[in-house]
Design a protein around this motif. Structure first.
Motif, mmCIF file in Angstrom:
data_model
loop_
_atom_site.group_PDB
_atom_site.id
_atom_site.type_symbol
_atom_site.label_atom_id
_atom_site.label_comp_id
_atom_site.label_asym_id
_atom_site.label_seq_id
_atom_site.Cartn_x
_atom_site.Cartn_y
_atom_site.Cartn_z
ATOM 1 N N ASN A 111 0.810 -1.219 0.000
ATOM 2 C CA ASN A 111 0.000 0.000 0.000
ATOM 3 C C ASN A 111 0.841 1.266 0.000
ATOM 4 N N GLY A 112 2.142 1.112 0.142
ATOM 5 C CA GLY A 112 3.004 2.276 0.241
ATOM 6 C C GLY A 112 3.323 2.886 -1.112
ATOM 7 N N LYS A 113 3.973 4.042 -1.073
ATOM 8 C CA LYS A 113 4.453 4.676 -2.292
ATOM 9 C C LYS A 113 5.481 3.756 -2.935
ATOM 10 N N SER A 114 5.383 3.556 -4.220
ATOM 11 C CA SER A 114 6.228 2.546 -4.862
ATOM 12 C C SER A 114 6.480 2.908 -6.315
ATOM 13 N N PRO A 115 7.411 2.198 -6.952
ATOM 14 C CA PRO A 115 7.558 2.359 -8.406
ATOM 15 C C PRO A 115 6.301 1.859 -9.123
ATOM 16 N N THR A 116 6.172 2.240 -10.379
ATOM 17 C CA THR A 116 5.074 1.788 -11.235
ATOM 18 C C THR A 116 5.671 1.262 -12.533
ATOM 19 N N VAL A 117 5.184 0.115 -12.990
ATOM 20 C CA VAL A 117 5.670 -0.488 -14.232
ATOM 21 C C VAL A 117 4.506 -0.717 -15.180
ATOM 22 N N VAL A 118 4.645 -0.233 -16.403
ATOM 23 C CA VAL A 118 3.676 -0.521 -17.460
ATOM 24 C C VAL A 118 4.223 -1.721 -18.233
ATOM 25 N N PHE A 119 3.444 -2.803 -18.253
ATOM 26 C CA PHE A 119 3.911 -4.077 -18.800
ATOM 27 C C PHE A 119 3.135 -4.431 -20.069
ATOM 28 N N PHE A 120 3.889 -4.886 -21.087
ATOM 29 C CA PHE A 120 3.286 -5.302 -22.362
ATOM 30 C C PHE A 120 3.583 -6.782 -22.596
ATOM 31 N N HIS A 121 2.533 -7.557 -22.774
ATOM 32 C CA HIS A 121 2.680 -9.003 -22.944
ATOM 33 C C HIS A 121 3.246 -9.353 -24.313
ATOM 34 N N GLY A 122 3.837 -10.545 -24.385
ATOM 35 C CA GLY A 122 4.306 -11.087 -25.651
ATOM 36 C C GLY A 122 3.215 -11.880 -26.352
ATOM 37 N N GLY A 123 3.643 -12.636 -27.373
ATOM 38 C CA GLY A 123 2.698 -13.405 -28.189
ATOM 39 C C GLY A 123 2.714 -12.956 -29.633
ATOM 40 N N GLY A 124 3.869 -12.426 -30.075
ATOM 41 C CA GLY A 124 4.008 -12.046 -31.480
ATOM 42 C C GLY A 124 3.073 -10.928 -31.909
ATOM 43 N N TRP A 125 2.703 -10.046 -30.966
ATOM 44 C CA TRP A 125 1.712 -8.989 -31.180
ATOM 45 C C TRP A 125 0.306 -9.556 -31.382
ATOM 46 N N VAL A 126 0.213 -10.789 -31.880
ATOM 47 C CA VAL A 126 -1.057 -11.373 -32.330
ATOM 48 C C VAL A 126 -1.793 -12.121 -31.227
#
Length: 320
Positions: free
Chosen positions: A72-87
């Protein structure tokens, strides 16, 4: 001396999907990855404090996303993009990876369900990735709460999107703390079909087939993502071809030794370092493409993924 293929992974390869481009359709590829994720349902996923379905802004409207929080504390944030060949990938196929990222980095992780080809071709996925990252930054108080500790991450096609997003962020004056590029696609000029282009990266021949991801399947993926083969020279899909990499966020780049993408991933790590970007590189000895999803079976895969996430955590903690 080359480290031999991890024997546990050698036994797993015949069980993995997406190995027959001649008979593969976008829907069958999606179904196969979803079935693989569903087959592991009996093994409880790594526990996080909360996992919540939300929406973020894409380039053409709202996108589904999943928010993982382990404190619940102040923390880093990561935007994550999944794999799968875009498709083929989605939030469910990469749920465990996103959870481990939250657990091992202490970050709030937002996994983004970008629009996929062939329904939406290039640059749709890239534009969604960049739009989602800008939206998360604008709403940072809802997430980790620290705008100086935001990173992007992704595996395979998601690593490609993370790399291109990091370039777009620099160009827009958005300061990221870190980027984690897991066996990323970095150069699709020639669509993995052109002999001269392929010759630049010996791993495309050495690991063309037999180790799960094949060069032919990469050609299939590119054929669905790119409406026009000439788009392959665009840095938004081939970040290795960006004119200038200076000033990008510090990077952690991983490859797998038995992966057709190995050499372009290493080339990108080298190019980042040459441009003065602090870069840590993990070469994935004995491993194949996709090994971040094989840590429950392979101790070698688990250790290598943990090492990369630890390096990423250090960069996030340091801040932009």
């Amino acid at each position: 001396m080359t480290t031999p293929l991890d024997p546990v992974i050698a036994q797993i390869i015949p069980l993995l999907p997406l190995r027959d481009p001649d008979n593969m359709t976008p829907q069958s590829a999606r179904d196969a990855l979803s079935a693989l994720a569903a087959a592991r349902a009996a093994v409880p996923p790594p526990p996080v404090m909360s996992a919540e379905d939300i929406e973020v802004k894409g380039a053409a409207g709202p996108l589904a996303a999943r928010l993982y929080r382990n404190s619940n504390g102040k923390s880093p944030t990561v935007v994550f993009f999944h794999g799968g060949g875009w498709v083929a990938g989605d939030l469910a196929t990469h749920d465990r990876q996103a959870r481990l990222l939250a657990i091992e980095t202490g970050a709030v992780v937002i996994s983004v369900d970008y629009r996929r080809p062939p329904e939406v071709r290039f640059p749709g996925a890239f534009e969604d990735a960049f739009a989602a990252t800008k939206d998360v930054m604008a709403r940072i108080a809802e997430f980790g709460g620290d705008a100086a500790r935001v990173g992007v991450a992704g595996d395979s096609a998601g690593g490609n999107l993370a790399a291109a997003t990091a370039i777009a962020c620099r160009d827009a004056g958005i300061k990221l703390a870190a980027q984690l590029l897991v066996y990323p696609v970095t150069d699709v000029a020639g669509n993995f079909a052109d002999t001269k282009a392929n010759a630049r990266f010996p791993s495309r021949a050495e690991n063309a087939e037999g180790y799960f991801l094949s060069r032919a399947v990469m050609e299939w993926f590119c054929g669905h993502y790119l409406a026009d083969p000439s788009d392959g020279t665009d840095w938004r899909v081939s970040p290795l071809r960006a004119k200038n990499l200076a000033g990008l966020a510090p990077a952690v780049v991983t490859t797998a030794w038995f992966d057709p993408l190995r050499d372009e991933g290493k080339a990108y790590a080298d190019a980042l370092q040459a441009a003065g970007v602090p870069t840590q590189y993990h070469h994935g000895a004995g491993l194949i493409h996709g090994y971040f999803g094989l840590g429950e079976a392979s101790e070698t895969a688990k250790r290598e993924a943990q090492a990369a996430r630890a390096d990423f955590k250090a960069l996030l903690d340091k801040g932009a």
